[in-house]
Design a protein around this motif. Structure first.
Motif, mmCIF file in Angstrom:
data_model
loop_
_atom_site.group_PDB
_atom_site.id
_atom_site.type_symbol
_atom_site.label_atom_id
_atom_site.label_comp_id
_atom_site.label_asym_id
_atom_site.label_seq_id
_atom_site.Cartn_x
_atom_site.Cartn_y
_atom_site.Cartn_z
ATOM 1 N N CYS A 111 0.819 -1.215 0.000
ATOM 2 C CA CYS A 111 0.000 0.000 0.000
ATOM 3 C C CYS A 111 0.853 1.267 0.000
ATOM 4 O O CYS A 111 0.385 2.344 0.363
ATOM 5 C CB CYS A 111 -0.947 0.011 1.199
ATOM 6 N N ALA A 112 2.107 1.130 -0.401
ATOM 7 C CA ALA A 112 3.034 2.272 -0.408
ATOM 8 C C ALA A 112 3.109 2.935 -1.777
ATOM 9 O O ALA A 112 4.095 3.615 -2.088
ATOM 10 C CB ALA A 112 4.425 1.822 0.033
ATOM 11 N N GLY A 113 2.078 2.780 -2.601
ATOM 12 C CA GLY A 113 2.097 3.361 -3.938
ATOM 13 C C GLY A 113 2.242 4.870 -3.949
ATOM 14 O O GLY A 113 2.865 5.432 -4.856
ATOM 15 N N ALA A 114 1.687 5.538 -2.944
ATOM 16 C CA ALA A 114 1.823 6.998 -2.891
ATOM 17 C C ALA A 114 3.280 7.401 -2.714
ATOM 18 O O ALA A 114 3.744 8.390 -3.296
ATOM 19 C CB ALA A 114 0.970 7.561 -1.756
ATOM 20 N N LEU A 115 4.036 6.637 -1.916
ATOM 21 C CA LEU A 115 5.468 6.898 -1.763
ATOM 22 C C LEU A 115 6.214 6.614 -3.060
ATOM 23 O O LEU A 115 7.103 7.383 -3.462
ATOM 24 C CB LEU A 115 6.051 6.034 -0.639
ATOM 25 N N VAL A 116 5.880 5.511 -3.700
ATOM 26 C CA VAL A 116 6.512 5.154 -4.962
ATOM 27 C C VAL A 116 6.304 6.275 -5.980
ATOM 28 O O VAL A 116 7.239 6.689 -6.687
ATOM 29 C CB VAL A 116 5.949 3.825 -5.491
ATOM 30 N N ASN A 117 5.087 6.802 -6.041
ATOM 31 C CA ASN A 117 4.796 7.883 -6.972
ATOM 32 C C ASN A 117 5.553 9.149 -6.611
ATOM 33 O O ASN A 117 6.082 9.848 -7.491
ATOM 34 C CB ASN A 117 3.287 8.163 -6.988
#
Length: 336
Positions: free
Chosen positions: A111-117
């Motif tokens: 659920c760390a997609g926001a960090l990845v982005n």
């Protein structure tokens, strides 16, 4: 220089059927290349290729963060408060990724997609594009404080997930391994038990070639890191292999390497001297996710997790311009 080999603890002696020929298949999918070497009956190539491509297309349709119409992209963009029935593959991969997240104490987080982005490693506003700027610490800390994994709700009985608002699922560190497993299972379902399948460097093999030799694969090295680890070859006979490395995608930030491997607990790229982690496992999905989790945890905590879960893992650590190798007990047991 000495060379080492890794072989599985259990060997199946059966050879491919005598009439088998070697198929070399491949193509592009998931933003990378894929290949399959299969001992199969003469003339089976077109049907086998079509069946493998269907498996790859399924993973892209359900879990791609590049495709705006994928199930994953639709979930990520959905408004808060909506429950979503997840397709079987998507649910299976997300469920397993959440298990690894729990076992690693949050060092791994689907659920760390926001960090990845934010760090430019997502599908848009990439780190290698013009006008990209690394995020400010306050911005990444705000994402970490939001605790998206805790806000996500998964109803395992109905195979549904609740989008609480703003949660960005990113399965790029596990979906490719799952796709490798799908290719293997697809071949097995057709009675093809001797193969080596690969997607973007993640591999799984079974059986042997026509001469009875296993599928020998060299473990991935670290470019430009000097010496420190003996060249190692593994017999992929009922085994899968995945490697996570800080050299695959990165940019320079603040005079240091900003790796695509992020620590979801800090919101920043890892800085623990881990150059790469290679994991061997019966399932490529597990090898894929665990290699990332162990990379984030680092040599001490990562090795401890590998020992607790009896995972065959090799850490390559940067040290004074060279590499230092640290391996788990399960990895040592494969050495010959």
């Amino acid at each position: 220089m000495r060379r080492r080999v890794l072989v599985p603890l259990a060997i199946a002696p059966a050879l491919p059927p005598r009439a088998s020929t070697l198929l070399d298949l491949g193509g592009s999918s998931m933003g990378t290349s894929w290949s399959a070497r299969v001992m199969a009956p003469p003339g089976a190539g077109p049907a086998v290729l079509e069946s493998l491509q269907r498996q790859l297309d399924l993973v892209v349709a359900q879990m791609s963060h590049w495709d705006r119409d994928s199930n994953l992209s639709r979930f990520n963009s959905a408004p808060a408060g909506n429950w979503h029935r997840l397709p079987d593959a998507f649910f299976t991969v997300l469920s397993y990724a959440l298990e690894v997240a729990e076992a690693s104490g949050g060092a791994y987080d689907p659920c760390a997609g926001a960090l990845v982005n934010a760090w430019g490693f997502g599908a848009r506003q990439r780190y290698n594009e013009a006008n990209f700027y690394a995020p400010l610490p306050a911005a990444t800390q705000a994402i970490v404080a939001r605790a998206d994994r805790q806000r996500l709700q998964l109803d395992r009985a109905s195979r549904r997930a609740l989008q609480p608002g703003g949660v960005q699922i990113d399965l790029s560190s596990v979906a490719k391994g799952y796709a490798v497993d799908l290719l293997a299972r697809c071949l097995e379902a057709q009675g093809l038990h001797h193969y080596l399948v690969e997607i973007g460097g993640e591999l799984r093999g079974a059986g042997t070639k026509a001469d009875g030799q296993p599928w020998w694969v060299a473990l991935e090295g670290v470019p430009g890191a000097g010496d420190g680890a003996a060249p190692t070859t593994v017999a992929l006979h009922g085994l899968a292999i995945a490697t996570s490395g800080d050299y695959r995608r990165y940019f320079e930030h603040g005079g240091r390497r900003a790796s695509h491997t992020l620590d979801p607990r800090t919101g920043a790229p890892i800085r623990n001297d881990v150059a790469s982690v290679t994991v061997l496992h019966a399932e490529c999905m597990a090898a894929d996710a665990l290699s990332t989790a162990l990379s984030v945890l680092g040599p001490e905590q990562g090795l401890a997790l590998a020992e607790r879960q009896n995972v065959a893992a090799r850490f390559l650590l940067r040290h004074q311009g060279a590499l230092r190798e640290v391996v788990s007990t399960a990895y040592e047991e494969l050495l010959q």
